[in-house]
Structure formats: structure tokens, C-alpha cells
Design a protein around this motif. Structure first.
Motif, PDB file in Angstrom:
ATOM      1  N   ALA A 171      99.014  20.106  10.235  1.00 20.74           N
ATOM      2  CA  ALA A 171      97.655  19.909   9.727  1.00 20.74           C
ATOM      3  C   ALA A 171      96.634  20.554  10.664  1.00 20.74           C
ATOM      4  N   ALA A 227      91.200  15.688   7.581  1.00 25.27           N
ATOM      5  CA  ALA A 227      91.475  15.345   6.185  1.00 25.27           C
ATOM      6  C   ALA A 227      92.920  15.695   5.814  1.00 25.27           C
ATOM      7  N   ASP A 228      93.385  16.879   6.226  1.00 24.99           N
ATOM      8  CA  ASP A 228      94.777  17.283   5.964  1.00 24.99           C
ATOM      9  C   ASP A 228      95.762  16.359   6.671  1.00 24.99           C
ATOM     10  N   MET A 279      95.269  13.144   7.543  1.00 25.49           N
ATOM     11  CA  MET A 279      95.294  11.831   6.891  1.00 25.49           C
ATOM     12  C   MET A 279      96.109  11.901   5.597  1.00 25.49           C
ATOM     13  N   LYS A 280      96.002  13.004   4.879  1.00 30.30           N
ATOM     14  CA  LYS A 280      96.781  13.185   3.655  1.00 30.30           C
ATOM     15  C   LYS A 280      98.275  13.241   3.978  1.00 30.30           C
ATOM     16  N   ALA A 281      98.643  13.966   5.027  1.00 28.32           N
ATOM     17  CA  ALA A 281     100.049  14.080   5.428  1.00 28.32           C
ATOM     18  C   ALA A 281     100.613  12.741   5.891  1.00 28.32           C
ATOM     19  N   GLY A 340      99.560   9.872   4.728  1.00 25.85           N
ATOM     20  CA  GLY A 340      99.404   8.900   3.651  1.00 25.85           C
ATOM     21  C   GLY A 340      98.342   7.863   3.960  1.00 25.85           C
ATOM     22  N   GLY A 354      94.080   6.670   4.444  1.00 21.47           N
ATOM     23  CA  GLY A 354      92.799   6.837   3.771  1.00 21.47           C
ATOM     24  C   GLY A 354      91.806   7.617   4.612  1.00 21.47           C
ATOM     25  N   ALA A 355      90.580   7.601   4.149  1.00 25.36           N
ATOM     26  CA  ALA A 355      89.510   8.315   4.845  1.00 25.36           C
ATOM     27  C   ALA A 355      89.153   7.578   6.138  1.00 25.36           C
TER      28      ALA A 355
END
Length: 155
Positions: free
Chosen positions: A42, A46-47, A49-51, A53, A55-56
Motif C-alpha cells: 500500500a 486509505a489503501d 486500511m482497505k488491505a 479490512g 474502516g476510515a
């Protein structure tokens, strides 16, 4: 007194017994058990946190980041992250301008104090983040700017 030859023979015998019992391969199994390639690849928070799983992230005064205001040598910058909150699942240390934003990830539980320290390589001045991933799904962070005078990534 034991000779060097006798010690080597006994060591080889013990190693053979461990190998036949399948115990020599255990460290190899544990080495990369929790490696999350997408998280280390990442480039942005943001990338990441997505990886993971998650949240913001939300800025919080309950999470603290420690590190020098000015690091004289970017090859060894001491960084720390801590929180006194209960229910912390993981503590992360992120360096925004590094090739991989995720510098360190520490899994913790309620029986362990969520206070970690490490040394990181920083190629340039950057914002550094301490992130607490909570058991309830919240993501809390604190940030600090660390200025680097001598780059650790070839500078």
C-alpha cells in the motif's frame, strides 16, 4: 572435558532427532504466517486500511506517537506508538513518504500494554503516524512530522 569433535557429533545427533520428529521445520512455518502482501504494498493510508479490512481512520488524543523532531540519520529513526485504551487489536507505525507506508505492525491484546517502539528507515522528511486498530472496528491515529537531515534510503 568434551572435545570439539564430540560436541559436533552430539549436536548432529540432536539435530537428526529433531528433524526426524519434524520439529526443525517449525520456525520456517511461523516466519511468514501473518504476512499481508497487500498491506505492505500500500502507498496511501486509505489503501492500507482497505488491505487490512479496517474502516476510515479518525485522529485521536488517546493515541500518541513518539519520535525526534529532527532525525540526523534517516537510516535509524527511533519511533514509538502507544495508547492506554482497552480493546486494542494492533498498533501500526506508518511513514507517509516511504516506498511502503506500513513500517511496522504489532498485534497486541488486553493482557499486553499497547506501547511499542522500533527503528525505521526514512529516505526524506515525512509525516509519521501511530495507528491503533481497535477490536470494535475503530481506527484511531496520531501524527507527527519528522524531518530528516541525512537520508536513509540512499540520500
Amino acid at each position: 572435558m568434551q572435545t570439539r569433535r564430540q560436541m559436533l557429533q552430539r549436536s548432529a545427533t540432536v539435530a537428526g532427532l529433531l528433524a526426524s520428529a519434524g520439529l526443525m521445520s517449525l520456525p520456517g512455518l511461523a516466519l511468514a504466517a501473518d504476512y499481508n502482501k497487500a498491506a505492505f504494498d500500500a502507498k496511501t493510508m486509505a489503501d492500507l486500511m482497505k488491505a487490512l479490512g479496517a474502516g476510515a481512520p479518525v485522529e485521536s488524543k488517546d493515541v500518541t506517537i513518539t519520535g525526534p523532531d529532527i532525525a540526523e540519520n534517516g537510516a535509524v529513526v527511533p519511533l514509538g506508538a502507544s495508547t492506554s485504551l482497552a480493546g486494542v487489536k494492533s498498533m501500526l507505525i506508518l511513514v507517509e513518504k516511504n516506498p511502503s507506508i506500513l513500517t511496522a505492525k504489532f498485534d497486541v491484546s488486553d493482557s499486553v500494554e499497547a506501547a511499542v517502539q522500533t527503528r525505521a528507515k526514512m529516505g526524506q522528511s515525512s509525516n509519521v503516524y501511530a495507528v491503533a486498530l481497535m477490536a470494535d472496528g475503530k481506527v484511531l491515529f496520531a501524527q507527527k512530522e519528522v524531518k530528516v537531515t541525512l537520508g536513509g534510503c540512499g540520500g
